[in-house]
Structures are given as structure tokens and as C-alpha cells.
Design a protein around this motif. Structure first.
Motif, mmCIF file in Angstrom:
data_model
loop_
_atom_site.group_PDB
_atom_site.id
_atom_site.type_symbol
_atom_site.label_atom_id
_atom_site.label_comp_id
_atom_site.label_asym_id
_atom_site.label_seq_id
_atom_site.Cartn_x
_atom_site.Cartn_y
_atom_site.Cartn_z
ATOM 1 N N HIS A 88 36.115 38.512 36.029
ATOM 2 C CA HIS A 88 37.582 38.550 36.687
ATOM 3 C C HIS A 88 38.576 38.185 35.348
ATOM 4 C CE1 HIS A 88 36.713 34.186 36.683
ATOM 5 N NE2 HIS A 88 38.047 34.110 36.676
ATOM 6 N N HIS A 115 38.416 34.523 44.669
ATOM 7 C CA HIS A 115 38.796 33.575 43.493
ATOM 8 C C HIS A 115 40.474 34.183 43.114
ATOM 9 C CE1 HIS A 115 38.713 31.246 39.952
ATOM 10 N NE2 HIS A 115 39.037 32.152 39.096
ATOM 11 N N HIS A 169 40.723 36.279 34.071
ATOM 12 C CA HIS A 169 41.306 34.769 33.697
ATOM 13 C C HIS A 169 40.738 34.729 32.207
ATOM 14 C CE1 HIS A 169 41.779 32.886 37.785
ATOM 15 N NE2 HIS A 169 42.932 33.448 37.151
ATOM 16 N N ASP A 210 33.615 32.988 38.708
ATOM 17 C CA ASP A 210 34.485 32.022 39.222
ATOM 18 C C ASP A 210 34.519 32.420 40.635
ATOM 19 O OD1 ASP A 210 34.736 30.515 37.097
ATOM 20 O OD2 ASP A 210 36.896 31.098 36.608
ATOM 21 N N HIS A 240 37.326 34.020 30.656
ATOM 22 C CA HIS A 240 36.383 34.883 30.814
ATOM 23 C C HIS A 240 36.619 36.124 30.162
ATOM 24 C CE1 HIS A 240 34.735 32.531 34.309
ATOM 25 N NE2 HIS A 240 35.883 32.085 34.253
HETATM 26 ZN ZN LIG Z 1 38.875 32.020 36.902
#
Ligand SMILES: [Zn+2]
Ligand SMILES: [Zn+2]
Length: 506
Positions: free
Chosen positions: A156, A221, A158, A242, A161
Motif C-alpha cells: 500500500h 487499511h 504509505h 498493514d 512501505h
Molecule cells: Zn500503512
């Protein structure tokens, strides 16, 4: 007004790991967790409180380390501690700002790690998934290239990551992503779209030049976040990135069958993190604000008010957000209150990458005064900001309510006493009562207040309990605090060994 008191101080020893200059060192640090308990012992879900009533003096005297970055944040207010930890969990870049704030209150600033100014470390084991003939890396763009890995997976958008991923990144031949993550990577970083292979929710793709198949499910998430089932002819792994476990996710995974390995997001694997399900919180918050609106509209209709009181009757709702995340809350609230959502152009451009027509139709970048919901950056959402907004739009709104969606908070109190206490379904009525109690504490003359709402984008302790208990697997791997693996696995084994839970109660 109820007087709050510190009923119990729990001292827990948390083990932390620090990567020093080339060697690892495990440190023990004492962290004091303040447990705020309401007058009514039944109200155990979470406790919201207004800033003024909290016992600051008692807390200031103790050390309080951020569970993510270990910096002592005892000098920050309760709200700022929550903001700090949330920021650490989601976006390490926001740390800079908060560190500076800590520094001004006397705590030494940490040396920031810079990904590209030192030789890159090798990809850690828990980010490498090995199958019979192929190996892939998950959320591992910040490390040295790996001779045997050309397939990468990004769970994802973020920064903890995607960190290390730039438009010049060339460690692999393909990056598996969801369509929303692909759009964001191309829009924000100019990543070459030819490098990105997207797999949509509930879709299975074959990974080119391998014998691997990947199926993606919604991670619940942030927008575009996925959990991924990766299968070779003989092995089946699940990587959760996540995630916030919910019922549809559990049902889909139970149908798939047994997993050889599950990589699990264990961010809140701790009895302290006892917060209600997101959908319950959203529904109950909508109900509450809707009922407050109706009360106001009704009072506006009275003839005497029409002549006497020409003041605006609506309240402005400002929702704190990061770059992406918390959109579901804004959409549901806007639908419930039948209003549009105001945000700036840049935010709208980011949100339009999702390709969600219902969100696009709700956004308005031109008429803030006619939108009852505004989006604002979470770190700046405080009483002063709200007061400023209220001044700007004083002809249109009579009060401003900031909604701070938060996962981790010292306010949610009470650790879960036992596994038995988590079996039964959660009660929406208790959530409503708690939010409503918090809301009603706003005095009439308090025109700008911040409401803290439990809205975690990571699974609660209870959700992890259900996940570990209901699914079939040979091995679990905790992807959060890997140095603390043994302790976490012991807890997850206890979950697994509990009498089989019933999905209906989830
Ligand atoms: Zn995250
Ligand atoms: Zn931190």
C-alpha cells in the motif's frame, strides 16, 4: 461534570530494538501506561475526555516513550502524544516536525536515518518470501538489490512501505500493486507505469516468468491497500501488509483454506489496544451528529427563533487526515449529513487517483462556506485552528468540531482483562454512549473543540484474536517489531489454542 482520576498505573516493560552502527542492541525501557477509567465501570470500551480535565501533573512526572520511535514524549500533551505515535506508525516523514517540537521542550533530537546516504542494508528476512522456484520481496525498496529477486510487491501507499521507491528505482523487473497504489505512484513520484503490474481486489493474476499466482483482497487499511495470497504449485502464503481485519476479509480467507505461512500486521497485538470496530464507530458517530443536527434544525424552525435569533445554526466539522486515509469516515459523514466535503485542489487531485465516483461527487474545492465537512491535515487540527476557521466562516457556522480519527490513544484506557472478555460481539450502544458523552461535555460557550474518535487503520487486539483463532495455518510471522517475535508468537499461539471462536460473533 464527572471528575476523572487516575485509577491505576500499569508499568509495562517493553523491549525495543535499536539498529546502531552495524550491530543490533536490545534495550529494555520502562514505560508507564496511564489507565483512565470512567466513573461507570461498565463503560470499558474507551474513555474520551476533554483536555482540561486530565491529570497533567501526575503524568508529566513520568517518562513516556513513543512505542514506535522510543523518543520520550512525556512533555507533549495527551493529544500531541497521540498525534506523534500515529504519525510514527503511518508516516515516518512527519516525525521531523514532531521531533522539532520535542526538542523545544528539552528532549534531544534523534539522528535521522537517511536511506540513500549510507550503504543500503540487505533486505530483512521477514520481507522475503521464498517459494520452490522463485523468491519475491514485499515492501522492500529501501534495501540493497538482491541477486535472486526481481519480483517486488508493494502492499500500500504509505511511506514506511514504499520508502526507497523513486522513478529511477531499478532493483527489480516488476512491482505488484493495486490499481489505486499504481495511480498514486505514477501521480506522486512519476514511477514508470510499465514497471507496475496491478491486481485488483478479488482478482488473481499470474506473475510473469514465474510459477506464482497472486490474489489480492481489500486490506481495509488505506485506499488501495491490499492483503495478498501468493501461491506456487506447492505452497500458499498470505501477506497482510498493514490491515484492519474485518468480517468479509475473515470469511474470504477461511474459504481459501490452509496457509503455509501468514505474515501478519501485529501493530496492536497488546491487551491495551481495546478499541471498537471501525464500522461501528462510523455508524454511531453519524447517528450522533445527525441527531444533533436535527435538534438544531428543529430549534431553528421555531417562530420566535426566526425573529430573534438570526445566528447560523449549523456546526462545521473538520476531519483530520494524512495524505491518504480516513476517507471512509468523511464519505459516510457527508452522506449522513447530506453535505459536500471541502478540500484544497492538491488534496482533491490525490483523492481523485482512487477512482471513487461517490467521493469525487462529494468533493468541492470552491465553496467552503456551503460544505459542512472540511478536510484538514491532522497535525494542524487543534482548537486554535478550529477557532480560526470559525472566525473565517462565522456567518455560516455557529461552532466547529474537529474530528481526530485516531488508533492509538492513552484515552482509550482499560486493557482487556482476559481472552474470555473478547469473545462476545461488541456493542454499538456502548460506543454511541461513549461518543455522545464526549460530545455532550462541550459547553455551549466552547465553540471550537476536538473530538477524538477511535478509528484505527490497524487491527485491534480482539480482531487479531479472531484472525489467529479462526484461520488455518502452519506458521505465523509478525511483521511489526520482528525483534520481538517470540513474545508476539506466544500470544498468537494462545489465541490459536483458545476454543474455536464463532465468526458470527466477530
Ligand atoms: Zn500503512
Ligand atoms: Zn515516535
Amino acid at each position: 461534570m464527572a471528575k476523572r482520576k487516575v485509577v491505576d498505573k500499569q508499568v509495562s516493560i517493553l523491549k525495543f530494538c535499536r539498529t546502531g552502527s552495524g550491530h543490533e542492541e536490545t534495550l529494555k525501557k520502562e514505560v508507564t501506561v496511564i489507565d483512565l477509567v470512567s466513573d461507570n465501570e461498565q463503560e470499558s470500551l474507551f474513555v474520551c475526555d476533554s483536555e482540561e480535565e486530565l491529570p497533567y501533573q501526575e503524568e508529566r512526572s513520568t517518562q513516556f516513550a513513543c512505542p514506535v520511535c522510543e523518543v520520550d514524549i512525556a512533555h507533549l500533551s495527551l493529544d500531541d502524544r497521540t498525534v506523534h505515535v500515529e504519525a510514527c506508525l503511518v508516516n515516518p516523514n512527519t516525525k521531523k516536525v514532531l521531533y522539532r517540537r520535542i526538542k523545544t521542550t528539552g528532549v534531544v533530537e534523534q539522528t535521522k536515518k537517511k536511506c540513500d546516504r549510507r550503504p543500503r542494508p540487505p533486505i530483512p528476512d521477514e520481507k522475503i518470501l521464498s517459494f520452490e522456484n522463485h523468491t519475491i520481496a514485499v515492501d522492500a525498496f529501501c534495501y540493497a538489490p538482491h541477486p535472486a529477486i526481481s519480483v517486488y510487491l508493494l502492499t500500500h501507499f504509505h511511506s514506511d512501505h514504499y520508502g526507497g521507491l523513486t522513478k529511477n528505482w531499478d532493483h527489480g523487473s516488476v512491482i505488484i500493486v493495486t490499481p489505486i497504489t499504481r495511480n498514486l505512484l505514477v501521480y506522486k513520484f512519476g514511477v514508470n507505469p510499465d514497471l507496475l503490474l496491478s491486481v485488483d481486489y478479488n482478482q488473481t493474476i499470474e506473475v510473469p516468468h514465474t510459477d506464482l499466482k497472486i490474489t489480492c483482497l481489500d486490506a481495509n487499511h488505506c485506499p488501495g491497500s491490499g492483503i495478498f495470497v501468493i501461491e506456487s504449485p506447492g505452497l500458499r502464503y498470505l501477506h497482510c501488509g498493514d490491515c484492519r481485519i474485518n468480517k468479509p476479509m475473515l470469511e474470504s480467507l477461511m474459504q481459501i483454506g490452509r496457509f503455509h505461512k501468514i505474515y501478519l500486521d501485529t501493530t496492536y497485538l497488546n491487551p491495551l489496544y481495546n478499541f471498537p470496530k471501525q464500522e461501528i464507530v462510523i455508524d454511531e458517530l453519524c447517528k450522533l451528529l445527525q441527531s444533533k443536527m436535527e435538534t438544531m434544525q428543529f430549534s431553528q424552525q421555531r417562530v420566535i427563533d426566526f425573529f430573534v435569533d438570526r445566528k447560523p445554526q449549523k456546526f462545521l466539522i473538520v476531519i483530520g487526515t494524512y495524505l491518504i486515509g480516513k476517507e471512509r469516515l468523511a464519505i459516510k459523514l457527508a452522506e449522513a449529513l447530506q453535505t459536500k466535503i471541502y478540500c484544497n485542489e492538491e488534496k482533491k487531485n490525490v483523492l481523485s487517483q482512487f477512482g471513487w465516483p461517490n467521493l469525487d461527487n462529494l468533493l468541492d474545492t470552491h465553496n467552503p462556506e456551503s460544505c459542512q465537512i472540511h478536510l484538514a491535515a491532522l497535525p494542524k487540527l487543534n482548537k486554535d485552528y478550529l477557532a480560526e476557521q470559525l472566525k473565517t466562516y462565522s456567518r455560516h457556522f455557529k461552532a466547529a468540531i474537529g474530528i481526530r480519527p485516531t488508533g492509538w490513544s492513552v484515552r482509550y484506557g482499560k486493557p482487556v482483562p482476559s481472552l474470555d472478555a473478547m469473545v462476545a460481539a461488541e456493542s454499538p450502544e456502548m460506543v454511541y454512549a461513549a461518543i455522545s458523552k464526549h460530545f455532550d461535555r462541550f459547553r455551549e460557550d466552547n465553540k471550537a473543540r476536538v473530538l477524538q474518535i477511535p478509528y484505527s487503520e490497524h487491527s485491534s487486539y480482539r480482531e487479531l484474536f479472531y484472525f489467529a483463532n479462526l484461520l488455518e495455518y502452519d506458521e505465523l510471522v509478525a511483521t511489526v517489531s520482528p525483534h520481538n517475535q517470540d513474545e508476539q508468537l506466544a500470544m498468537l499461539r494462545e489465541f490459536k489454542n483458545y476454543d474455536r471462536l464463532c465468526i458470527e460473533n466477530f
